[in-house]
Write an enzyme that holds these catalytic residues in place. Sequence first.
Site, PDB file in Angstrom:
ATOM      1  N   SER A  12      40.786  53.733  23.714  1.00  0.00           N
ATOM      2  CA  SER A  12      40.299  52.522  23.043  1.00  0.00           C
ATOM      3  C   SER A  12      39.043  51.959  23.700  1.00  0.00           C
ATOM      4  O   SER A  12      38.609  50.869  23.356  1.00  0.00           O
ATOM      5  CB  SER A  12      41.392  51.452  23.033  1.00  0.00           C
ATOM      6  OG  SER A  12      41.676  51.024  24.356  1.00  0.00           O
ATOM      7  N   LEU A  14      36.734  50.212  26.593  1.00  0.00           N
ATOM      8  CA  LEU A  14      37.011  49.089  27.506  1.00  0.00           C
ATOM      9  C   LEU A  14      37.431  47.867  26.704  1.00  0.00           C
ATOM     10  O   LEU A  14      36.721  46.868  26.637  1.00  0.00           O
ATOM     11  CB  LEU A  14      35.781  48.775  28.363  1.00  0.00           C
ATOM     12  CG  LEU A  14      35.651  49.589  29.632  1.00  0.00           C
ATOM     13  CD1 LEU A  14      34.398  49.209  30.396  1.00  0.00           C
ATOM     14  CD2 LEU A  14      36.868  49.441  30.516  1.00  0.00           C
ATOM     15  N   HIS A  15      38.566  47.965  26.066  1.00  0.00           N
ATOM     16  CA  HIS A  15      39.107  46.870  25.264  1.00  0.00           C
ATOM     17  C   HIS A  15      40.540  46.607  25.692  1.00  0.00           C
ATOM     18  O   HIS A  15      41.247  47.507  26.120  1.00  0.00           O
ATOM     19  CB  HIS A  15      39.060  47.211  23.773  1.00  0.00           C
ATOM     20  CG  HIS A  15      37.669  47.435  23.298  1.00  0.00           C
ATOM     21  ND1 HIS A  15      36.801  46.409  23.054  1.00  0.00           N
ATOM     22  CD2 HIS A  15      36.975  48.574  23.069  1.00  0.00           C
ATOM     23  CE1 HIS A  15      35.636  46.905  22.679  1.00  0.00           C
ATOM     24  NE2 HIS A  15      35.715  48.227  22.686  1.00  0.00           N
ATOM     25  N   ALA A  16      40.983  45.377  25.562  1.00  0.00           N
ATOM     26  CA  ALA A  16      42.368  44.953  25.821  1.00  0.00           C
ATOM     27  C   ALA A  16      42.914  45.471  27.147  1.00  0.00           C
ATOM     28  O   ALA A  16      42.449  45.082  28.198  1.00  0.00           O
ATOM     29  CB  ALA A  16      43.252  45.316  24.647  1.00  0.00           C
ATOM     30  N   PRO A  18      42.841  48.460  28.893  1.00  0.00           N
ATOM     31  CA  PRO A  18      41.939  49.094  29.855  1.00  0.00           C
ATOM     32  C   PRO A  18      40.967  48.090  30.496  1.00  0.00           C
ATOM     33  O   PRO A  18      40.703  48.169  31.692  1.00  0.00           O
ATOM     34  CB  PRO A  18      41.188  50.139  29.033  1.00  0.00           C
ATOM     35  CG  PRO A  18      42.117  50.455  27.913  1.00  0.00           C
ATOM     36  CD  PRO A  18      42.797  49.146  27.594  1.00  0.00           C
TER      37      PRO A  18
END
Length: 90
Positions: A12, A14-16, A18
């Site tokens: 995904s 660098l979102h949520a 991570p």
Amino acid sequence: MAERTVTVASASGLHARPASIFAKAAGEQPAQVTIEKVGGNPVQASSILMLMTLGAGNGDEVTLRAEGEGAEESVAALAALLEKDLDAEE
């Protein structure tokens, strides 16, 4: 100054989750680290909100930079994190 360009491995980007893992690790480093996407502006690596504004997705290249004591070690530790799929981390 320590600098390294790495490819984001998380599915995904660098979102949520991570971004949260990465920001926490960046905040624990002895040196202040910035991260930027090619053609973008550098942001503080320890800020989850700033990380999410990068829009760094899976396969995107980002550059980590740090200055001062522990710069090389900080960049190396964070680069190793980006090269793993943090979506799969427990």
